[in-house]
Write a protein that holds these residues in place. Structure first.
Motif, PDB file in Angstrom:
ATOM      1  N   THR A  62       1.052  -1.314  -0.025  1.00  0.00           N
ATOM      2  CA  THR A  62      -0.559   0.386  -0.202  1.00  0.00           C
ATOM      3  C   THR A  62       1.000   1.502  -0.139  1.00  0.00           C
ATOM      4  N   TYR A  63       1.849   1.284   0.808  1.00  0.00           N
ATOM      5  CA  TYR A  63       2.804   2.172   1.038  1.00  0.00           C
ATOM      6  C   TYR A  63       3.503   2.808  -0.663  1.00  0.00           C
ATOM      7  N   ASN A  64       4.109   1.759  -1.099  1.00  0.00           N
ATOM      8  CA  ASN A  64       4.846   1.498  -2.610  1.00  0.00           C
ATOM      9  C   ASN A  64       3.572   2.050  -3.970  1.00  0.00           C
ATOM     10  N   CYS A  65       2.345   2.011  -3.410  1.00  0.00           N
ATOM     11  CA  CYS A  65       1.022   2.109  -4.448  1.00  0.00           C
ATOM     12  C   CYS A  65       1.270   4.240  -4.268  1.00  0.00           C
ATOM     13  N   TRP A  66       1.272   4.270  -2.601  1.00  0.00           N
ATOM     14  CA  TRP A  66       1.050   5.775  -2.135  1.00  0.00           C
ATOM     15  C   TRP A  66       2.350   6.466  -2.859  1.00  0.00           C
ATOM     16  N   ALA A  67       3.596   5.712  -2.784  1.00  0.00           N
ATOM     17  CA  ALA A  67       4.476   6.734  -2.773  1.00  0.00           C
ATOM     18  C   ALA A  67       4.834   6.912  -4.559  1.00  0.00           C
ATOM     19  N   ILE A  68       4.455   5.721  -4.835  1.00  0.00           N
ATOM     20  CA  ILE A  68       4.846   5.895  -6.495  1.00  0.00           C
ATOM     21  C   ILE A  68       3.708   7.264  -6.804  1.00  0.00           C
ATOM     22  N   THR A  69       2.755   7.288  -6.567  1.00  0.00           N
ATOM     23  CA  THR A  69       1.541   7.874  -6.832  1.00  0.00           C
ATOM     24  C   THR A  69       1.891   9.395  -6.707  1.00  0.00           C
ATOM     25  N   ARG A  70       2.632   9.737  -4.646  1.00  0.00           N
ATOM     26  CA  ARG A  70       2.776  11.122  -5.133  1.00  0.00           C
ATOM     27  C   ARG A  70       3.934  11.079  -5.437  1.00  0.00           C
ATOM     28  N   LEU A  71       4.839  10.604  -6.194  1.00  0.00           N
ATOM     29  CA  LEU A  71       6.053  10.886  -7.216  1.00  0.00           C
ATOM     30  C   LEU A  71       5.398  11.426  -8.622  1.00  0.00           C
ATOM     31  N   THR A  72       4.164  10.054  -9.054  1.00  0.00           N
ATOM     32  CA  THR A  72       4.109  10.823 -11.248  1.00  0.00           C
ATOM     33  C   THR A  72       3.121  11.861 -10.806  1.00  0.00           C
ATOM     34  N   ASP A  73       2.323  12.201  -9.461  1.00  0.00           N
ATOM     35  CA  ASP A  73       1.533  13.834  -9.141  1.00  0.00           C
ATOM     36  C   ASP A  73       2.613  14.732  -9.660  1.00  0.00           C
ATOM     37  N   TRP A  74       3.579  14.344  -8.459  1.00  0.00           N
ATOM     38  CA  TRP A  74       4.940  15.164  -8.527  1.00  0.00           C
ATOM     39  C   TRP A  74       5.430  15.830 -10.085  1.00  0.00           C
ATOM     40  N   LEU A  75       5.707  14.430 -10.549  1.00  0.00           N
ATOM     41  CA  LEU A  75       6.121  15.087 -12.155  1.00  0.00           C
ATOM     42  C   LEU A  75       5.731  15.495 -12.965  1.00  0.00           C
ATOM     43  N   LYS A  76       4.305  15.302 -12.740  1.00  0.00           N
ATOM     44  CA  LYS A  76       2.882  15.319 -14.172  1.00  0.00           C
ATOM     45  C   LYS A  76       2.934  17.312 -14.532  1.00  0.00           C
ATOM     46  N   SER A  77       3.643  17.576 -13.055  1.00  0.00           N
ATOM     47  CA  SER A  77       3.208  18.878 -13.245  1.00  0.00           C
ATOM     48  C   SER A  77       4.920  19.641 -13.329  1.00  0.00           C
ATOM     49  N   LYS A  78       5.592  18.901 -14.805  1.00  0.00           N
ATOM     50  CA  LYS A  78       7.400  19.228 -14.370  1.00  0.00           C
ATOM     51  C   LYS A  78       7.211  19.459 -16.087  1.00  0.00           C
ATOM     52  N   PRO A  79       8.349  20.619 -16.502  1.00  0.00           N
ATOM     53  CA  PRO A  79       7.818  19.949 -18.155  1.00  0.00           C
ATOM     54  C   PRO A  79       8.493  18.577 -18.703  1.00  0.00           C
ATOM     55  N   ALA A  80       7.907  18.109 -19.889  1.00  0.00           N
ATOM     56  CA  ALA A  80       8.259  17.142 -20.333  1.00  0.00           C
ATOM     57  C   ALA A  80       9.938  16.409 -20.714  1.00  0.00           C
ATOM     58  N   VAL A  81      10.191  17.785 -21.062  1.00  0.00           N
ATOM     59  CA  VAL A  81      11.790  18.266 -22.057  1.00  0.00           C
ATOM     60  C   VAL A  81      12.538  17.747 -20.545  1.00  0.00           C
ATOM     61  N   LEU A  82      12.489  17.954 -18.939  1.00  0.00           N
ATOM     62  CA  LEU A  82      13.171  17.068 -17.877  1.00  0.00           C
ATOM     63  C   LEU A  82      13.371  16.060 -18.489  1.00  0.00           C
ATOM     64  N   LEU A  83      11.627  15.365 -17.630  1.00  0.00           N
ATOM     65  CA  LEU A  83      11.537  14.678 -17.737  1.00  0.00           C
ATOM     66  C   LEU A  83      12.354  13.199 -18.844  1.00  0.00           C
ATOM     67  N   GLU A  84      12.690  14.049 -19.501  1.00  0.00           N
ATOM     68  CA  GLU A  84      13.389  12.690 -20.887  1.00  0.00           C
ATOM     69  C   GLU A  84      14.740  13.170 -20.755  1.00  0.00           C
ATOM     70  N   ALA A  85      15.017  14.226 -20.762  1.00  0.00           N
ATOM     71  CA  ALA A  85      16.414  14.590 -20.286  1.00  0.00           C
ATOM     72  C   ALA A  85      17.357  13.195 -20.083  1.00  0.00           C
ATOM     73  N   SER A  86      18.351  13.333 -21.138  1.00  0.00           N
ATOM     74  CA  SER A  86      19.589  12.400 -20.825  1.00  0.00           C
ATOM     75  C   SER A  86      19.937  12.760 -18.887  1.00  0.00           C
ATOM     76  N   ALA A  87      20.985  12.123 -18.450  1.00  0.00           N
ATOM     77  CA  ALA A  87      21.148  12.193 -16.816  1.00  0.00           C
ATOM     78  C   ALA A  87      22.178  10.743 -16.749  1.00  0.00           C
ATOM     79  N   ALA A  88      22.852  10.782 -16.044  1.00  0.00           N
ATOM     80  CA  ALA A  88      24.229  10.272 -15.192  1.00  0.00           C
ATOM     81  C   ALA A  88      22.980   9.126 -14.999  1.00  0.00           C
ATOM     82  N   SER A  89      22.702   7.741 -14.384  1.00  0.00           N
ATOM     83  CA  SER A  89      22.421   6.405 -13.478  1.00  0.00           C
ATOM     84  C   SER A  89      22.089   5.595 -14.318  1.00  0.00           C
ATOM     85  N   SER A  90      21.380   5.247 -13.446  1.00  0.00           N
ATOM     86  CA  SER A  90      21.082   3.215 -13.694  1.00  0.00           C
ATOM     87  C   SER A  90      20.980   2.909 -15.379  1.00  0.00           C
ATOM     88  N   PHE A  91      20.069   3.997 -14.963  1.00  0.00           N
ATOM     89  CA  PHE A  91      19.076   4.379 -16.270  1.00  0.00           C
ATOM     90  C   PHE A  91      18.607   5.371 -16.422  1.00  0.00           C
TER      91      PHE A  91
END
Length: 207
Positions: A20-49
């Motif tokens: 239940t916590y996992n679902c809440w955390a993912i929903t909270r995170l994605t709600d935040w991301l939906k308010s951000k510019p798509a270009v930043l969410l698709e920008a390249s960055a150094a990480s595992s992915f």
């Protein structure tokens, strides 16, 4: 200072709570991301992915794959899927909700049952269902942290709080009305199993 009594739990109830916590955390995170510019969410960055979108896609793919193993209906990884950003965000939330619903449906006996899994990085394995659930939820938590870190790289520095204890104190207990706020002077003697123990938390009581 806030004192909250511990609650009796079993392996099954712990897994259900974490799902239940996992679902809440993912929903909270994605709600935040939906308010951000798509270009930043698709920008390249150094990480595992290489970016936020790629990391979210990985979380979705792996939760989906492990849920198939838990149900003994393997799905297999769908590497290379390149859906649009909105679809990825929505699929991630839907998958987390499906995973939580599945875990809520299990019995004490079922979480102990063995599951056979054919993994891309290993031969066929046989592990109890509770270990697979724990692995999957831990995996999602790990990569959610990477999303926040990548966010800092691309200029997104206002990620929401998704700590488990924040969820327990500010979401779970307040929603259920089960939180017991006590002081050392008015604690009541209760039964064993830790009910006479109390967790002192200063940080959240000041929010």
């Amino acid at each position: 200072m806030l004192y909250t009594s511990f609650h009796r739990s079993s392996l099954l109830t712990q897994l259900q709570d974490l799902a239940t916590y996992n679902c809440w955390a993912i929903t909270r995170l994605t709600d935040w991301l939906k308010s951000k510019p798509a270009v930043l969410l698709e920008a390249s960055a150094a990480s595992s992915f290489p970016g936020i979108k790629a990391t979210l896609l990985h979380i979705w793919e792996v939760e989906r794959e492990w849920m198939g193993h838990l149900q003994q209906r393997p799905n297999g990884l769908q590497q290379g899927i390149d859906d649009d950003l909105t679809t990825v965000l929505n699929r991630l939330v839907e998958q987390a909700a499906d995973f939580s619903k599945y875990v809520q449906s299990l019995t004490e006996e079922e979480v102990q049952e063995d599951c056979y899994c054919q993994l891309w990085f290993s031969e066929t394995i046989c592990r109890p269902r509770f270990e697979i659930i724990q692995h999957c939820l831990n995996h999602s938590t790990y990569h959610r942290g990477q999303v926040v870190t990548i966010g800092h790289q691309v200029g997104l520095k206002d990620a929401p709080m998704t700590d488990y204890m924040f969820y327990v104190l500010k979401v779970k207990e307040q929603a259920s009305g089960s939180s017991k706020t006590e002081t050392p002077a008015n604690r009541k003697n209760t039964d064993s199993y830790g009910r006479n123990s109390f967790l002192a938390v200063n940080f959240f009581s000041k929010q």
